[in-house]
Design an enzyme around this catalytic site. Structure first.
Site, PDB file in Angstrom:
ATOM      1  N   TRP A 110       3.609  19.977 -38.978  1.00  0.00           N
ATOM      2  CA  TRP A 110       3.484  21.185 -39.817  1.00  0.00           C
ATOM      3  C   TRP A 110       4.671  22.077 -39.521  1.00  0.00           C
ATOM      4  O   TRP A 110       4.732  22.684 -38.468  1.00  0.00           O
ATOM      5  CB  TRP A 110       2.167  21.875 -39.486  1.00  0.00           C
ATOM      6  CG  TRP A 110       1.907  23.187 -40.157  1.00  0.00           C
ATOM      7  CD1 TRP A 110       2.806  24.141 -40.529  1.00  0.00           C
ATOM      8  CD2 TRP A 110       0.629  23.725 -40.519  1.00  0.00           C
ATOM      9  NE1 TRP A 110       2.195  25.224 -41.094  1.00  0.00           N
ATOM     10  CE2 TRP A 110       0.848  24.998 -41.102  1.00  0.00           C
ATOM     11  CE3 TRP A 110      -0.684  23.261 -40.401  1.00  0.00           C
ATOM     12  CZ2 TRP A 110      -0.198  25.801 -41.553  1.00  0.00           C
ATOM     13  CZ3 TRP A 110      -1.721  24.073 -40.847  1.00  0.00           C
ATOM     14  CH2 TRP A 110      -1.482  25.324 -41.430  1.00  0.00           C
ATOM     15  N   ASP A 111       5.577  22.153 -40.476  1.00  0.00           N
ATOM     16  CA  ASP A 111       6.820  22.905 -40.299  1.00  0.00           C
ATOM     17  C   ASP A 111       6.714  24.272 -40.963  1.00  0.00           C
ATOM     18  O   ASP A 111       5.822  24.523 -41.788  1.00  0.00           O
ATOM     19  CB  ASP A 111       7.956  22.075 -40.922  1.00  0.00           C
ATOM     20  CG  ASP A 111       9.313  22.371 -40.314  1.00  0.00           C
ATOM     21  OD1 ASP A 111       9.446  23.370 -39.587  1.00  0.00           O
ATOM     22  OD2 ASP A 111      10.246  21.596 -40.579  1.00  0.00           O
TER      23      ASP A 111
ATOM     24  N   ASN B  97       9.857  27.094 -42.130  1.00  0.00           N
ATOM     25  CA  ASN B  97      11.300  27.247 -41.972  1.00  0.00           C
ATOM     26  C   ASN B  97      11.908  28.558 -42.437  1.00  0.00           C
ATOM     27  O   ASN B  97      13.108  28.630 -42.633  1.00  0.00           O
ATOM     28  CB  ASN B  97      12.016  26.093 -42.689  1.00  0.00           C
ATOM     29  CG  ASN B  97      11.976  24.829 -41.848  1.00  0.00           C
ATOM     30  OD1 ASN B  97      12.543  24.784 -40.768  1.00  0.00           O
ATOM     31  ND2 ASN B  97      11.280  23.814 -42.323  1.00  0.00           N
TER      32      ASN B  97
ATOM     33  N   ASP C 117      15.080  22.603 -32.657  1.00  0.00           N
ATOM     34  CA  ASP C 117      15.877  21.678 -33.469  1.00  0.00           C
ATOM     35  C   ASP C 117      17.107  21.214 -32.706  1.00  0.00           C
ATOM     36  O   ASP C 117      17.817  20.325 -33.178  1.00  0.00           O
ATOM     37  CB  ASP C 117      16.318  22.366 -34.770  1.00  0.00           C
ATOM     38  CG  ASP C 117      15.304  22.161 -35.878  1.00  0.00           C
ATOM     39  OD1 ASP C 117      14.326  21.430 -35.653  1.00  0.00           O
ATOM     40  OD2 ASP C 117      15.487  22.741 -36.958  1.00  0.00           O
TER      41      ASP C 117
HETATM   42  C1  DGJ Z   1      13.092  21.886 -39.444  1.00  0.00           C
HETATM   43  C2  DGJ Z   1      12.506  21.034 -38.362  1.00  0.00           C
HETATM   44  O1  DGJ Z   1      12.596  21.675 -37.137  1.00  0.00           O
HETATM   45  C3  DGJ Z   1      13.188  19.683 -38.356  1.00  0.00           C
HETATM   46  O2  DGJ Z   1      12.725  18.919 -37.299  1.00  0.00           O
HETATM   47  C4  DGJ Z   1      12.946  19.018 -39.673  1.00  0.00           C
HETATM   48  O3  DGJ Z   1      11.576  18.741 -39.812  1.00  0.00           O
HETATM   49  C5  DGJ Z   1      13.432  19.906 -40.787  1.00  0.00           C
HETATM   50  N1  DGJ Z   1      12.907  21.232 -40.711  1.00  0.00           N
HETATM   51  C6  DGJ Z   1      13.069  19.328 -42.123  1.00  0.00           C
HETATM   52  O4  DGJ Z   1      13.400  20.146 -43.151  1.00  0.00           O
END
Ligand code: DGJ
Length: 757
Positions: free
Chosen positions: A483-484, A486, A554
Site C-alpha cells: 500500500w503506497d 506518494n 526508496d
Molecule cells: C514509491 C515506492 O516507494 C516505490 O517502492 C514504488 O512502489 C513506487 N512508488 C511506485 O510508483
C-alpha cells in the site's frame, strides 16, 4: 485508604497515583487546594513507601499570577499532567477548548479514578492491544467547572515493558451544547530539569530517519508534520537523553505516537529549567466540534524510560511494538522472502517479462513475487490511472488471475501494489466524482507526482475504493499487498464536510485510511500488507498496527541504508523494516557496492530483492542463492532477537550492529567498512547482551557462498570486554600480506554466534 494492584497504587486520602513495574515508576497527584494534577516523578522504579509528599517542592516566585492567593499556586511553576494554556500557565498546553462565548477559559478539576485490567480498546484508532492480565489502566476523570465537559486521562502499564501508554478522552456530557476542541495532545510530561539532549529522526524522500542529537535550550524546539501523513521529514518520535547518557548508559526518555497523521512533538524549557515534553495531533488547522453527548479520543502516546541509555529505550519500544502493536499473526511467522519488480522494470513490463523474473526467482528459492506499480488502467508513467483499479490488458492480456496462478504454479506467492488514497485526473472515478478530490473546487489544487488525493474523510470514498480493491483481491490469488502513498496533502478542503467542520479533515482523513485497512484485513484475514509512502513517508506506530512491515526508504543503496535502518532502529523492530538488495550502480545514488554488502545490510530487516535477476551472471545468481539460504536460517533471530547498535554510521567509518536472542543464545553481527583506509589501524568489535560465562562458537560467514571463513570458541565475557579482533595476525606472513585480496570500499563482514553447548 489505599487501592493497590501489582501495577498501580493509589493513596486515596493523599491522592497520589503510582504506576509501577519492575523497571519504571510514574507518580502524580492531585493538588488538594486547587484540584489540579501534578506530575511528581517518572523514571527508574522507586520502591519507597506510599507517601510521596516529601517529593513536592515549591519555590516562592514573586510576580506571578496565582490561582489562589498563596504565593505558590501559579500553574506556570507547577509540573502538570495535562495542562491548559492561560490559566496562570503561560507555557504551551496540552489542550484548548473554545466555548460558545469565544473564550478559552477552562478549569478542569480532579473528580475520580478507576482501574481496569488490560489495554483500552480504541476501535479502529491504533492502540496497544493483546489483553493479558499483566497490564492495567488507570483512568483519571477531570470535570470542567464551567461546562459539562470531562477529560479522562488514561495511563496503561504492563509488567513486561518499560513504557507507559497515555491518551485522553474528551467527553461532552451535555445534551444541548457543542464545544470546539482546538488542541488535544496525547501526552504532556513536565520534567524537573533540563539536562537533556533532544534526539529525533529527520529526513526527506530517500533519506529518512537521520538521527540528530542536540542539547536543549531555553525556549521551544518542535518537530512536526502538517502534511497529512507522519512524513519523511520528521518521524513521530523524540527522545530526551540525559546529557551524559550514551548508547549504553544513562537516563533516556523516549516518546512516540500510535498515529500516522499530522503530529506535533515539542520540548519547551522554561526559565527555571523545567522541561515540558508534549506529543499529539498537530494543532495546525485542527478544530474538532464536540457535539452533545460525543467524545473525542486522542491517539495513544507511548512513553519509554531507560536507565541503560539509548539501547534500553530502543529495546523497550521494539519489544512493545512486537508484543502490543504488530498483528501477532505476523510477529513470529517466517515472512516470505520477496522479489519486487519495481527497480527491475519500472512501468515497462508485460506478462512474459514478469514470468521470466518469477521463474528465476523460483530457481533462487524466493517465496513471493510482488508486482509493483503499473499493472492497472493505462499506467505507463506516473501521470495516469490511479483510482482506476482495473487490469491493464495491454500489459497483461490474460489478466491478473492468470499471472498470479502462473506465479503460484511456480511455487511462489503473488503480491500486488496499490496506491488506494490517490487519483489521476484521467480516470473514470475522477470524471464521475470530481467532488471526491481533496481541495476547494474554486481554488488552487496543487498536484504532486501528477496526482491528487482522494477525500478519505468521506466514508463513501473509502467504500468505493474498498470495493475496487476487493474485486481485484478476490479475482486472483493475492497474498500480499504493498500500500503506497506518494504525495502529501496541500490546500486541504473536503466538500463532504460542512464549513464549520473543516478543522476535522486531517484526523478524519487518517481515520478513513485506518478504516480501509480494517476493511481489507477483515475481508482478507490472511493478507500480508506492507505499508509504503514513497519509502518511509508514513513509517510510524499507527501504520504498524495494520501493516506489519513498511518499506523503509526508496533509497536502496547499502551505505545509505546503514543510516536509515540505524535511525529506524531507535524505536522500530527490525522485522518492520522492508529492506531489499538492489542493482548496481544503485538507482538512487549511483554507487557500486559489493553484492555481499547489499545483502549484509538488508539482512537486518525484512529481507528481499528488487533488481532484474534475469540479467545477472551465473556467479551473481549463485551468490544470491546462498544469501537467500542464509537469510532463511537467520530469519527467526532477526524477528525475535534484541538489537544492539555497536557503532554508528553517522559518526564512524566502521558501523556495526548485532542481533542477539537470549533464549537460543544465538546472534548475528554485521560489521561494515564504508571507505577502505590505507594501512588501517587496529580494530576490535565489542559485543553486547551476551552471557559472560557462556562459551560461544563465533563464526565468520562468507555470504557469497554461505560457507564458513573462520570459526573459534570464545566466552561471552571476552567477546564483550575485548571484542572480536578484526585485524589479521600477519606475524611471519609478509608474503601472505602482499598477496591478500585487496580490501575494498563498502565492505562488510558477518559473524554468527551459537552456544557451544
Ligand atoms: C514509491 C515506492 O516507494 C516505490 O517502492 C514504488 O512502489 C513506487 N512508488 C511506485 O510508483
Amino acid at each position: 485508604m489505599t487501592t493497590s494492584t501489582n501495577l498501580i497504587t493509589v493513596d486515596e486520602q493523599a491522592k497520589f497515583f503510582h504506576l509501577h513495574n519492575e523497571q519504571i515508576s510514574y507518580i502524580f497527584r492531585v493538588i488538594p487546594e486547587i484540584g489540579q494534577l501534578e506530575q511528581v516523578y517518572f523514571g527508574p522504579v522507586i520502591t519507597t513507601p506510599l507517601d510521596f509528599h516529601h517529593l513536592i517542592s515549591r519555590e516562592f516566585r514573586p510576580s506571578n499570577n496565582q490561582l489562589i492567593d498563596d504565593g505558590t499556586s501559579s500553574l506556570e511553576h507547577i509540573r502538570q499532567e495535562y495542562p491548559c494554556f492561560g490559566t496562570t500557565d503561560f507555557r504551551q498546553g496540552a489542550y484548548a477548548i473554545r466555548y460558545a462565548s469565544g473564550d478559552y477559559i477552562s478549569e478542569f478539576k480532579y473528580q475520580q479514578f478507576a482501574i481496569t485490567s488490560g489495554y483500552p480498546d480504541l476501535g479502529e484508532l491504533p492502540h496497544a492491544r493483546y489483553h493479558d492480565e499483566s497490564a492495567a489502566t488507570l483512568t483519571v476523570t477531570l470535570q470542567d467547572q464551567y461546562s459539562p465537559l470531562q477529560i479522562q486521562l488514561h495511563y496503561t502499564i504492563s509488567t513486561k515493558n518499560a513504557v507507559i501508554i497515555r491518551s485522553a478522552t474528551f467527553v461532552n456530557t451535555s445534551n444541548t451544547d457543542s464545544y470546539h476542541l482546538d488542541r488535544a495532545l496525547s501526552l504532556n510530561l513536565d520534567l524537573p530539569d533540563a539536562d537533556y539532549d533532544l534526539i529525533h529522526l529527520h529526513g526527506a524522500w530517500a533519506k529518512e530517519m537521520q538521527v540528530e542529537r542536540r542539547p536543549l535550550m531555553t525556549g521551544r524546539m518542535a518537530i512536526d508534520s502538517d502534511r497529512g501523513a507522519s512524513s519523511h521529514q520528521h518521524n513521530p518520535f523524540l527522545a530526551l537523553a540525559a546529557t551524559d547518557s550514551t548508547e549504553k548508559d544513562g537516563l533516556v526518555y523516549g516518546a512516540t505516537l500510535l498515529y500516522s497523521g499530522n503530529f506535533l512533538g515539542q520540548v519547551e524549557v522554561d526559565n527555571y529549567d523545567v522541561t515540558r515534553l508534549s506529543l499529539g495531533i498537530s494543532p495546525t488547522q485542527f478544530d474538532w466540534t464536540l457535539t452533545p453527548q460525543s467524545k473525542f479520543q486522542t491517539p495513544e502516546a507511548v512513553l519509554a524510560c531507560s536507565h541503560t541509555g539509548l539501547t534500553g529505550m530502543s529495546q523497550a519500544f521494539q519489544q512493545f511494538f512486537r508484543e502490543h502493536v504488530i498483528d501477532q499473526k505476523w510477529v513470529d511467522q517466517p515472512k516470505p522472502i520477496l522479489i519486487n519488480n519495481w527497480e527491475a522494470t519500472y512501468f515497462d513490463f508485460d506478462e512474459a517479462k514478469l514470468l521470466k523474473i518469477a521463474r528465476q526467482a523460483k530457481q533462487l528459492d524466493l517465496g513471493l513475487f510482488v508486482l509493483d506499480d503499473g499493472w492497472f488502467g493505462k499506467r505507463d508513467s506516473d501521470n495516469s490511472s490511479l483510482g482506476n483499479w482495473t487490469v491493464d490488458h495491454h500489459k497483461l492480456p490474460a489478466g491478473l488471475s492468470h499471472l498470479a496462478s502462473e506465479v503460484n504454479q511456480l511455487g511462489l506467492k503473488f503480491g500486488l501494489w496499490f496506491e488506494p488514497e490517490m487519483i489521476s485526473l484521467d480516470t473514470p472515478l475522477a470524471a464521475e466524482h470530481p467532488e471526491w478530490i481533496v481541495g476547494h473546487p474554486q481554488k488552487r489544487r496543487s498536484q504532486g507526482r501528477n496526482q491528487y488525493v482522494l477525500d478519505f474523510s468521506n466514508p463513501d470514498v473509502v467504500s468505493a475504493i474498498f470495493e475496487q480493491m476487493a474485486a481485484i483481491l478476490h479475482s486472483a490469488a493475492i497474498s500480499y499487498v504493498k500500500w503506497d502513498m506518494n504525495r502529501y496533502i496541500s490546500e486541504a478542503f473536503s466538500t463532504y464536510l460542512p464549513a464549520e467542520r473543516q478543522g476535522e479533515f486531517y484526523h478524519r482523513y487518517i481515520m478513513g485510511v485506518y478504516h480501509l485497512y480494517h476493511l481489507l484485513i477483515t475481508e482478507f484475514p490472511e493478507l500480508l500488507i506492507e505499508s509504503c509512502a514513497g519509502g518511509g513517508g508514513r513509517f510510524d506506530g499507527g501504520i504498524l498496527y495494520y501493516a506489519s512491515q513498511g518499506w523503509t526508504s526508496d533509497d536502496t543503496d547499502a551505505v545509505e541504508r546503514l543510516k536509515i535502518q540505524y535511525g529506524a532502529s531507535m524505536l522500530y523492530p527490525l522485522q518492520s523494516m522492508g529492506s531489499h538488495v538492489s542493482a548496481v550502480p544503485n538507482h538512487q545514488v549511483g554507487r557500486r557496492t559489493p553484492l555481499s554488502t547489499r545483502a549484509a545490510v538488508a539482512l537486518f530487516g525484512t529481507f528481499g530483492y528488487e533488481l532484474d535477476i534475469t540479467k545477472l551472471t551465473a556467479t551473481e545468481l549463485a551468490e544470491i542463492k546462498a544469501q537467500i539460504q542464509f537469510a532463511k536460517s537467520v530469519q527467526p533471530l532477526i524477528q525475535k532477537g534484541k538489537f544492539y547498535r555497536l557503532a554508528s554510521p553517522f559518526t564512524s567509518n566502521r558501523p556495526a550492529w548485532e542481533v542477539y536472542d537470549s533464549e537460543t543464545k544465538t546472534g548475528l553481527i554485521g560489521y561494515y567498512q564504508i571507505l577502505n583506509p590505507a594501512n588501517p589501524s587496529y580494530h576490535r568489535l565489542q559485543l553486547r547482551g551476551l552471557v559472560p560465562t557462556q562459551k560461544y562458537q563465533l563464526t565468520e560467514i562468507n555470504l557469497s557462498n554461505n560457507t564458513i571463513l573462520s570459526t573459534e570458541e570464545v566466552f561471552g565475557d571476552e567477546l564483550q570486554n575485548i571484542g572480536i579482533i578484526l585485524n589479521k595476525d600477519y606475524t611471519n606472513k609478509a608474503a601472505e600480506y602482499w598477496q591478500r585480496p585487496q580490501p575494498t570500499d563498502f565492505a562488510s563482514r558477518l559473524f554468527q554466534l551459537k552456544p557451544t553447548e
